[in-house]
Design an enzyme around this catalytic site. Structure first.
Site, PDB file in Angstrom:
ATOM      1  N   CYS A   7      -8.132  23.596   1.682  1.00  0.00           N
ATOM      2  CA  CYS A   7      -8.518  22.311   1.129  1.00  0.00           C
ATOM      3  C   CYS A   7      -8.415  22.300  -0.385  1.00  0.00           C
ATOM      4  O   CYS A   7      -8.103  23.307  -1.016  1.00  0.00           O
ATOM      5  CB  CYS A   7      -9.960  21.996   1.496  1.00  0.00           C
ATOM      6  SG  CYS A   7     -10.327  22.284   3.217  1.00  0.00           S
ATOM      7  N   GLY A  33      -4.148  19.357   1.362  1.00  0.00           N
ATOM      8  CA  GLY A  33      -4.732  18.872   2.610  1.00  0.00           C
ATOM      9  C   GLY A  33      -4.431  17.421   2.826  1.00  0.00           C
ATOM     10  O   GLY A  33      -4.744  16.587   1.979  1.00  0.00           O
ATOM     11  N   ASN A 107     -13.754  24.677   0.051  1.00  0.00           N
ATOM     12  CA  ASN A 107     -12.411  25.181   0.346  1.00  0.00           C
ATOM     13  C   ASN A 107     -12.527  26.674   0.641  1.00  0.00           C
ATOM     14  O   ASN A 107     -13.060  27.428  -0.158  1.00  0.00           O
ATOM     15  CB  ASN A 107     -11.500  24.948  -0.863  1.00  0.00           C
ATOM     16  CG  ASN A 107     -10.144  25.654  -0.761  1.00  0.00           C
ATOM     17  OD1 ASN A 107      -9.545  26.006  -1.759  1.00  0.00           O
ATOM     18  ND2 ASN A 107      -9.652  25.868   0.442  1.00  0.00           N
ATOM     19  N   GLY A 108     -12.012  27.084   1.783  1.00  0.00           N
ATOM     20  CA  GLY A 108     -12.066  28.502   2.156  1.00  0.00           C
ATOM     21  C   GLY A 108     -12.693  28.668   3.523  1.00  0.00           C
ATOM     22  O   GLY A 108     -13.133  27.695   4.129  1.00  0.00           O
ATOM     23  N   CYS A 241      -5.961  34.901  -3.505  1.00  0.00           N
ATOM     24  CA  CYS A 241      -4.976  34.819  -2.416  1.00  0.00           C
ATOM     25  C   CYS A 241      -3.559  34.736  -2.987  1.00  0.00           C
ATOM     26  O   CYS A 241      -3.193  33.761  -3.644  1.00  0.00           O
ATOM     27  CB  CYS A 241      -5.277  33.569  -1.605  1.00  0.00           C
ATOM     28  SG  CYS A 241      -3.954  33.069  -0.519  1.00  0.00           S
ATOM     29  N   TYR A 247       3.166  29.980  -2.063  1.00  0.00           N
ATOM     30  CA  TYR A 247       3.446  28.726  -1.380  1.00  0.00           C
ATOM     31  C   TYR A 247       2.488  27.571  -1.698  1.00  0.00           C
ATOM     32  O   TYR A 247       2.915  26.449  -1.897  1.00  0.00           O
ATOM     33  CB  TYR A 247       3.435  28.940   0.138  1.00  0.00           C
ATOM     34  CG  TYR A 247       3.463  27.639   0.905  1.00  0.00           C
ATOM     35  CD1 TYR A 247       4.653  26.944   1.081  1.00  0.00           C
ATOM     36  CD2 TYR A 247       2.297  27.081   1.406  1.00  0.00           C
ATOM     37  CE1 TYR A 247       4.678  25.727   1.746  1.00  0.00           C
ATOM     38  CE2 TYR A 247       2.319  25.860   2.078  1.00  0.00           C
ATOM     39  CZ  TYR A 247       3.506  25.193   2.242  1.00  0.00           C
ATOM     40  OH  TYR A 247       3.533  23.994   2.878  1.00  0.00           O
ATOM     41  N   CYS A 387      -4.817  35.332   8.653  1.00  0.00           N
ATOM     42  CA  CYS A 387      -5.663  35.137   7.482  1.00  0.00           C
ATOM     43  C   CYS A 387      -7.032  34.660   7.947  1.00  0.00           C
ATOM     44  O   CYS A 387      -7.119  33.710   8.721  1.00  0.00           O
ATOM     45  CB  CYS A 387      -5.053  34.092   6.551  1.00  0.00           C
ATOM     46  SG  CYS A 387      -6.110  33.738   5.138  1.00  0.00           S
ATOM     47  N   CYS A 439      -5.415  39.437  -2.888  1.00  0.00           N
ATOM     48  CA  CYS A 439      -5.498  39.631  -1.447  1.00  0.00           C
ATOM     49  C   CYS A 439      -4.088  39.444  -0.903  1.00  0.00           C
ATOM     50  O   CYS A 439      -3.499  38.374  -1.037  1.00  0.00           O
ATOM     51  CB  CYS A 439      -6.433  38.606  -0.803  1.00  0.00           C
ATOM     52  SG  CYS A 439      -6.394  38.735   1.014  1.00  0.00           S
ATOM     53  N   CYS A 442      -2.240  39.220   4.561  1.00  0.00           N
ATOM     54  CA  CYS A 442      -1.310  38.665   5.549  1.00  0.00           C
ATOM     55  C   CYS A 442      -0.021  39.492   5.620  1.00  0.00           C
ATOM     56  O   CYS A 442       0.693  39.469   6.618  1.00  0.00           O
ATOM     57  CB  CYS A 442      -1.021  37.195   5.279  1.00  0.00           C
ATOM     58  SG  CYS A 442      -0.533  36.825   3.586  1.00  0.00           S
TER      59      CYS A 442
HETATM   60  P1  5GP Z   1       8.338  28.279  10.004  1.00  0.00           P
HETATM   61  O1  5GP Z   1       9.815  28.497  10.048  1.00  0.00           O
HETATM   62  O2  5GP Z   1       7.590  29.538   9.937  1.00  0.00           O
HETATM   63  O3  5GP Z   1       7.895  27.383  11.118  1.00  0.00           O
HETATM   64  O4  5GP Z   1       8.008  27.461   8.674  1.00  0.00           O
HETATM   65  C1  5GP Z   1       8.322  27.964   7.428  1.00  0.00           C
HETATM   66  C2  5GP Z   1       8.091  26.857   6.446  1.00  0.00           C
HETATM   67  O5  5GP Z   1       6.687  26.540   6.391  1.00  0.00           O
HETATM   68  C3  5GP Z   1       8.503  27.208   5.035  1.00  0.00           C
HETATM   69  O6  5GP Z   1       9.243  26.103   4.540  1.00  0.00           O
HETATM   70  C4  5GP Z   1       7.217  27.312   4.238  1.00  0.00           C
HETATM   71  O7  5GP Z   1       7.391  26.771   2.962  1.00  0.00           O
HETATM   72  C5  5GP Z   1       6.262  26.494   5.052  1.00  0.00           C
HETATM   73  N1  5GP Z   1       4.874  27.020   5.056  1.00  0.00           N
HETATM   74  C6  5GP Z   1       4.441  28.265   4.896  1.00  0.00           C
HETATM   75  N2  5GP Z   1       3.093  28.331   4.971  1.00  0.00           N
HETATM   76  C7  5GP Z   1       2.643  27.099   5.175  1.00  0.00           C
HETATM   77  C8  5GP Z   1       1.346  26.524   5.292  1.00  0.00           C
HETATM   78  O8  5GP Z   1       0.315  27.185   5.247  1.00  0.00           O
HETATM   79  N3  5GP Z   1       1.329  25.182   5.457  1.00  0.00           N
HETATM   80  C9  5GP Z   1       2.454  24.428   5.487  1.00  0.00           C
HETATM   81  N4  5GP Z   1       2.347  23.128   5.602  1.00  0.00           N
HETATM   82  N5  5GP Z   1       3.678  24.944   5.411  1.00  0.00           N
HETATM   83  C10 5GP Z   1       3.785  26.253   5.239  1.00  0.00           C
HETATM   84 MG    MG Z   2       8.864  25.124   2.754  1.00  0.00          MG
END
Ligand code: 5GP
Ligand code: MG
Length: 462
Positions: A7, A33, A107-108, A241, A247, A387, A439, A442
Site C-alpha cells: 500500500c 495500490g 503499509n506492510g 525491501c 519494481y 514474501c 531484505c 524473496c
Molecule cells: P509474470 O510474467 O511473472 O506473470 O509477470 C511479470 C511482470 O509483473 C513484470 O512485468 C513485472 O514488472 C511485474 N511485477 C512484478 N512484481 C509485481 C507486483 O508485485 N505487482 C505487479 N502489479 N506487477 C508485478
Molecule cells: Mg512490468
C-alpha cells in the site's frame, strides 16, 4: 482468505488545504495500490473518513472532497490479492474507544497476526475486518498508558513484521517505520507544515520540500507543539525491501537513500556486464523495465528502441483478482510495434519475472510481430521465496522459478531464445553502493525476522 498488503500512505498536519493535498498525495501513490483508497480527516471536532473500492479518481470527486473538511488528514491506497477485496478492508480505519477517536493507515504485513489475533479474540475482542492493521488498534486501546504515542509504542512492541503506519488523532499526526524499515516513509514540509508520505514523488507533486526519510524503528509525532522523533525499539539490522527499488516504487522517487530510477539503471548496467549478447536492439517491457533497459543499452552500446507501447488507461494487470482476469489484462495492456521488431535480434529487458504468466504472453506478442531472436534479460535474480512483509509473492508453488527446474526450462516456457537473470551479487552491488543492507529474502530465502509457521495468514483462516 489470503491477505497481502502492499500500500501507500500519505498524511499532512494542520494545513488549510489538507484534504486537497492528501487527494493529490494519494494520486501520486496510486501505483502502490489500485484496489481501494481512502482518507480520514480531522475537522477540529470530529474524525471523518471516506473510503471506497477503486482508483483515487473513482473514489473521490469534487463533491465528496468538499464534504471532507479539516486541516489534518491521512490517506491510504491499497493493493490486495484474492479474498480481501472488500470495502470493509479499505483504509484508513477510524475508531472511537473510551472517548478517544483515531485513525490508522498501514503499509506492510505483520507476521505474528495469527498469534496476536487468537489471543485478542480469546480475551473478547471483536474484529470487523480481515486486516492485520486492526490488531494494532486492539492492542493500542488495551494499553494502560495515558499518552497516545506511549500506547502506540506498547502496541507496536508486540507486533512482528513489516509496518509503515500513519495515525491521526484529535491532536496529532504520527508516523512509524518498523525497526527493520521494510517499507519506505519520508518526511516533507509544505508551507511550513509537515507531510508524511510513502514516497518522495508525493512531495514533488504538492511542491513540498523533502526533509528526510524516517529511519527504521523511528516514530515521528507532529502536533501543535512541533515535531518530535523517538526511537523506542531495540535496534535491528536495517532491511529495507530491495524489491521496492527493483519494481515497486516510482522511478522518480528517492527512497532508501537512493534515486529509484538510477538504481534501476545500475541494475541494467550490471546485467549487461554479466550477460552481454550480440543483438540489433535493446527494448524494455514498459514501463517497469524501462530504466534497466536504458542502463543495459548504454553499457553494451546496442541501441535502445521502443518495441512495445503501453496503454496507460488500464491498471496493473497483476491487480486483477483472478488468473482469468490477468490474462485479459495482458492483451489490452501492451502492443508491439511491428515495423521496429520485424526481422530483428532483440534483447528484451524486464525488471522481474514472478509467476511467468504475463511474460509468456508478451514474448509471444513480440515474436508474432516478427522478431527473429528474443534474448530476455531480467534485472534481478529468480524469485524463489515467498514474501511475508507485504509483497504479493505468497506461495512458493506459484513462483515460476520454483515450478521449473532450470532457467532453460523457464526460457522454454516463456518462449525466448535465451534467458539470463542478474546474479544476487550483481544485484546487491548495483543497489548498494555504500554497504547498506536490504531484505532480499524473496531471492535468497534469508528472512530478517523470525518467520512463524502461519506468518502472513490471518486468524480467520482455518
Ligand atoms: P509474470 O510474467 O511473472 O506473470 O509477470 C511479470 C511482470 O509483473 C513484470 O512485468 C513485472 O514488472 C511485474 N511485477 C512484478 N512484481 C509485481 C507486483 O508485485 N505487482 C505487479 N502489479 N506487477 C508485478
Ligand atoms: Mg512490468
Amino acid at each position: 482468505m489470503a491477505k497481502k498488503e502492499y500500500c501507500g500512505v500519505f498524511g499532512i498536519f494542520d494545513h488549510e488545504l489538507a484534504v486537497d493535498l492528501t487527494y493529490l498525495g494519494l494520486y501520486s501513490l496510486q501505483h502502490r495500490g489500485e484496489e481501494s483508497c481512502g482518507m480520514a480527516v480531522f475537522n477540529g471536532k470530529k474524525l471523518r473518513q471516506l473510503a471506497g473500492m477503486g482508483l483515487v479518481s473513482e473514489v473521490f470527486n469534487q463533491s465528496t472532497l468538499k464534504k471532507l473538511k479539516g486541516r489534518t488528514a491521512i490517506g491510504h491506497v491499497r493493493y490486495s490479492t484474492t479474498g480481501s477485496s472488500i470495502l470493509r478492508n479499505a483504509q484508513p480505519f477510524v475508531i472511537s474507544h473510551n472517548k478517544i477517536s483515531f485513525s490508522i493507515a498501514h503499509n506492510g504485513n505483520l507476521t505474528n497476526t495469527v498469534k496476536l489475533r487468537r489471543k485478542l479474540e480469546r480475551e473478547g475482542a471483536i474484529f470487523q475486518t480481515t486486516m492485520d492493521s486492526e490488531i494494532v488498534l486492539h492492542l493500542l486501546v488495551r494499553s494502560q498508558k495515558k499518552l497516545f504515542e506511549d500506547r502506540l509504542e506498547d502496541a507496536l512492541r508486540q507486533c512482528e513484521g513489516a509496518y509503515t503506519m500513519l495515525f491521526l488523532n484529535e491532536e496529532k499526526l504520527i508516523g512509524v517505520r518498523d525497526p527493520y524499515g521494510f517499507r519506505p516513509l519520508c518526511l516533507g514540509k509544505k508551507d511550513g507544515k509537515y507531510v508524511l508520505a510513502s514516497e518522495t514523488c508525493s512531495l514533488d507533486l504538492i511542491d513540498a520540500e523533502f526533509v528526510r526519510e524516517i529511519d527504521p524503528g523511528e516514530i515521528v509525532i507532529v502536533s501543535k507543539d512541533g515535531i518530535e522523533f523517538r526511537k523506542p525499539f531495540e535496534k535491528q539490522k536495517p532491511s529495507p525491501c530491495i524489491f521496492e527499488l527493483i519494481y515497486f516504487a516510482r522511478p522518480d522517487s528517492h527512497i532508501f537513500d537512493d534515486c529509484v530510477h538510477l538504481v534501476r539503471k545500475r541494475l541494467g548496467t550490471m546485467l549487461a556486464r554479466e550477460h552481454y549478447t550480440d543483438a540489433d536492439m535493446v527494448m524494455s517491457i514498459p514501463d517497469s523495465g524501462n530504466c534497466a533497459a536504458l542502463g543495459y543499452s548504454e553499457e553494451c552500446g546496442i541501441p535502445f528502441e521502443i518495441g512495445m507501447v503501453r496503454n496507460h488507461y488500464i491498471g496493473r494487470t497483476f491487480i486483477q483478482p483472478s488468473q482469468e482476469m490477468r490474462k485479459h489484462g495482458v492483451k489490452i495492456k501492451l502492443n508491439p510495434i511491428k515495423e521496429v521488431l520485424k526481422g530483428k535480434r532483440v534483447i528484451v529487458v524486464e525488471d522481474s519475472i514472478v509467476r511467468g504468466t504475463t511474460t509468456g504472453g508478451r514474448i509471444k506478442a513480440i515474436r508474432d510481430a516478427g522478431a527473429k531472436e528474443i534474448h530476455m534479460r531480467i534485472s534481478c535474480p529468480p524469485i524463489k521465496f515467498p514474501c511475508f512483509y507485504g509483497i504479493d509473492f505468497p506461495n512458493r508453488k506459484e513462483l515460476i522459478a520454483n515450478q521449473l527446474e532450470s532457467i532453460d526450462g523457464i526460457a522454454k516456457f516463456i518462449g525466448v531464445d535465451s534467458l539470463k537473470y542478474l546474479s544476487l551479487d550483481g544485484m546487491l552491488k548495483a543497489v548498494n553502493g555504500c554497504g547498506r543492507s536490504f531484505c532480499d529474502a524473496c531471492f535468497s530465502g534469508k528472512y530478517p525476522t523470525k518467520i512463524r509457521k502461519r506468518a502472513g495468514k490471518l486468524a480467520l483462516e482455518k
